[in-house]
Design an enzyme around this catalytic site. Structure first.
Site: not given
Ligand code: NAD
Length: 436
Positions: A11, A151, A153-154, A252, A255, A263, A333
């Protein structure tokens, strides 16, 4: 405006690159030195179509940079986004907010001017209040407004989703926060992307409600698929028949083997916990989680049945095509393939697999699986071919070659990408999902 993006994962990196593309000056910050070093060399930590090019363009335009130094990165930033992970807390399913709180603490200690701190991470209701308290406790003298901006995004379509969103949700409690967020999203305002301003708590809940609703839709059609198999109906036509109703919508309603990914599994669990704590349980979401969990292993049993049952399956070989939870990502994941492989390995089935992008991430999670260089290498000598993820690369397999390479022409298509009649005509024993 200068924007700091703390957390450069899926994200953070996509959002940061897109904000830079809108013309803002963006610093993406992460504690992972290796990730930042690779980003500086132009190497992406994730597979996401179009991302490498977008990052390269904005780095060379001088609008996007990377750092592990939070104090420097947030210096002079008008908006500081928190985009770190919020995984399930081990043991109880609550969202683990330790990363978010840690960032809030560091931001408070290093603020060099007035700023808006924005939670982009998916966080439970009340997290914005906690972030506000942490910032206050840090003793900062600067004016800070805490905003929620979840956020949507997909993965696999992240850039398009970010730049042309169905909506932007912003939870604010004051005019300062509202004004800065208008500035941040001005390019999308001009695009006429709808922006919903609401309270911070409402905004936090919207994200969970959206994910829980989508997970429910998937789980609903999966149960209809099971029913179709029992009563001789076709779930794809059921999905079409209900999806053409505008009140329902066609998305969505595919099946398959159950939802996974970074997420839905954790967010449904976290919503259940929030609701329990608030004394207002979400029974529907609880059922969705249970049904989805049991479905993944049930898909393993479906493959075992295609191999002739538990006795017959032992010592046989399955070729698994697709490992990631959906196509166009390398994200493993909570992918359904993990539970499917476990069920197969437990039954003594040997598994060979191919995934266009996910094998590096999958290898440590699936130590018993032989990773192959292409679909046909996995299919060689297989007793069953399983389509686990609907990558385009699997939609037009050379069926004659598959038949020739496989030990037996048996296919279990967990994504319904082939037509049963075509497959039977090609000489396959074919099982789909919800199509008797
Ligand atoms: P991710 O694990 O890919 O990225 C998280 C990043 O944060 C990692 O690179 C990690 O090293 C870094 N990090 C951790 N602690 C830190 C700190 N103290 N300072 C700086 N960086 C730090 O996670 P993601 O998939 O990007 O998800 C992030 C958030 O967005 C989550 O809450 C998730 O639920 C939400 N989200 C994800 C998606 C998706 O499709 N992946 C979509 C919408 C929302």
């Amino acid at each position: 405006m200068k924007i700091a993006m703390v957390g450069s994962g899926y994200v953070g990196l996509v959002s940061g690159a897109c904000f830079a593309d809108f013309g803002h000056e963006v610093v993406c910050i992460d504690t992972d030195q290796g990730k930042i070093d690779r980003l500086e060399e132009g190497i992406m930590p994730i597979y996401e179509p179009g991302l490498e090019q977008l990052v390269a363009t904005n780095v060379s335009a001088g609008r996007l940079s990377f750092s592990t130094d939070l104090a420097k990165g947030i210096d002079g930033a008008g908006a500081i986004f928190i985009a770190v992970g919020t995984p399930s807390r081990r043991g109880d399913g609550h969202a683990d907010l330790s990363y978010v709180h840690e960032v809030a603490r560091q931001v408070g200690e290093n603020l060099s001017g007035n700023a808006v701190v924005v939670t982009k991470s998916t966080v439970p209701v009340g997290t914005g209040d906690a972030v506000e308290r942490i910032l206050k406790d840090s003793g900062t003298e600067h004016r800070v407004s805490v905003v929620s901006n979840p956020e949507f995004l997909r993965e696999g379509a992240a850039i398009g989703d970010f730049k042309r969103p169905d909506r932007i949700v912003i939870g604010v409690e004051d005019d300062f926060g509202r004004d800065v967020m208008r500035e941040v999203y001005r390019p999308l305002f001009l695009n006429e992307s709808p922006i919903l301003f609401t309270s911070r708590r409402t905004s936090e809940l919207i994200k969970y409600a959206a994910n829980a609703f989508l997970a429910t839709k998937i789980t609903f059609i999966n149960e209809m698929a099971d029913l179709c198999e029992k009563v001789g109906a076709n779930v794809q036509d059921v999905a079409r028949g209900i999806g053409m109703d505008n009140r329902i919508g066609s998305k969505f309603l595919h099946a398959g083997p159950g939802y996974g990914g970074s997420c839905f599994p954790k967010d449904t669990l976290a919503l259940i916990k929030t609701a329990e704590d608030a004394g207002s349980p979400t029974r529907i979401v609880e059922a969705v989680v249970q049904v989805n969990d049991s479905r993944k292993r049930a898909m393993g049993r479906k493959v075992i049945e295609a191999l002739g049952g538990t006795e017959e399956a032992r010592g046989k070989k399955a070729a698994l095509l697709g490992l990631t939870f959906k196509p166009n990502t390398d994200d493993m994941r909570d992918s359904p393939s993990i539970a499917i492989v476990q069920a197969l390995v437990d039954a003594g089935v040997e598994v060979a697999a191919f995934d266009p992008e996910g094998m590096e991430q999958a290898a440590p999670l699936l130590p018993h699986v032989t990773m192959c260089e292409d679909p046909y290498a996995a299919i060689k000598d297989a007793d069953v071919v399983v389509i686990a993820t609907e990558w385009d690369a699997f939609r037009a397999l050379d069926l004659a070659r598959v038949k020739q390479l496989a030990n037996k022409p048996v296919m279990v298509d967990l994504r319904n990408i082939y037509h049963p009649d075509d497959m039977r005509a090609a000489g396959f024993e074919y099982t789909g999902v919800g199509r008797s």
